[in-house]
Design a protein around this motif. Sequence first.
Motif, PDB file in Angstrom:
ATOM      1  N   ASN A  42      76.346  25.209  89.807  1.00  0.00           N
ATOM      2  CA  ASN A  42      76.456  26.409  90.637  1.00  0.00           C
ATOM      3  C   ASN A  42      75.195  27.251  90.580  1.00  0.00           C
ATOM      4  OD1 ASN A  42      79.075  25.723  91.376  1.00  0.00           O
ATOM      5  ND2 ASN A  42      80.017  26.926  89.739  1.00  0.00           N
TER       6      ASN A  42
ATOM      7  N   LYS B  45      79.370  22.300  85.338  1.00  0.00           N
ATOM      8  CA  LYS B  45      79.787  22.944  86.582  1.00  0.00           C
ATOM      9  C   LYS B  45      79.028  24.234  86.797  1.00  0.00           C
ATOM     10  CE  LYS B  45      83.854  24.509  89.171  1.00  0.00           C
ATOM     11  NZ  LYS B  45      85.334  24.656  89.147  1.00  0.00           N
ATOM     12  N   LYS B  46      78.883  25.041  85.761  1.00  0.00           N
ATOM     13  CA  LYS B  46      78.157  26.295  85.894  1.00  0.00           C
ATOM     14  C   LYS B  46      76.689  26.027  86.186  1.00  0.00           C
ATOM     15  CE  LYS B  46      77.476  30.811  83.764  1.00  0.00           C
ATOM     16  NZ  LYS B  46      77.831  31.698  82.625  1.00  0.00           N
TER      17      LYS B  46
ATOM     18  N   VAL C 169      75.100  26.072  79.119  1.00  0.00           N
ATOM     19  CA  VAL C 169      76.179  26.330  80.074  1.00  0.00           C
ATOM     20  C   VAL C 169      76.852  25.005  80.397  1.00  0.00           C
ATOM     21  CG1 VAL C 169      75.062  28.343  81.118  1.00  0.00           C
ATOM     22  CG2 VAL C 169      74.639  26.081  82.069  1.00  0.00           C
TER      23      VAL C 169
END
Length: 285
Positions: A281, A277-278, A274
């Motif tokens: 999160n 940023k993902k 991923v």
Amino acid sequence: MEELTSCKIAIENCQRTKTFSVAHLYKEEKAMEMHIHDCYELYYSISGGKQFLIDNRFYSIAPGDLFIINQYESHKLTQIDNQLHERIVLSIHPDYTKRLSTPETDLDSCFSDRYAGFQHKLSLNKEQQKRFLYYVNKITSTKGYAHDIVEQAAFMELLVMINTLSNANAAESQESEFKYNHQVDDILAFINQNIAQPITVEQLAENFFLSESYICRIFKQATGTTIGKYVTARRISIAKAALSEGAGVNAAFERSGFGDYSSFFKAFTKAVGVSPKKYANLSVS
């Protein structure tokens, strides 16, 4: 619980269920390159395999050795016996050990505590080996009514055993045995001390007064991977740790030492699956 025959499938299953998976592996599955993943790993050697590289530490491998690896530590088997390579690998979701812990008993300790002199390896004696295999067999052979409760209970007992042994190992303050080649050990130390700065083979050769071809050869012989791949894996590991601790993507990029954001983004996404940023999160959710 089904006993799997693929480490990759075990990792995927662990991430999907957010619990744990057990894989019993033989020579049929090729050992992975230098890698990191979001699961904890318990690696138990039955036979085969000679050396483990975890971050910048080398460990010899003998039957009955148990290695404790967390989600930030890059690792690779660097010397493999092609004729025989049998091991049991447990992939464990970090949140699962935390959920099973109590205010009085931290079952996550062996994965999260990385004190000075920490050893990833526990060399189990014959009785401890029998206990380890007993718990694994109970986890993978229980069927029918209440199988999930029995599996979880056996898994918790296994973690109690491992944490007890790990704590005892820490108390003894034994001499670490991760040095394999003095030159390569010094190179690994230099890389990790300067990981946030540009690192090239030319720079390493000049620093250690060695030729570039020689330094590449001894590094590959000792670690089983190239200098470039090792540096990339370490930088991704640092970025993952920073993002999990709440740092922003740009801050993680700067700490990791990648030369430019595009290289960081591509390498991180390829290795972790991923985007940065993902991942950030997912870590805070």
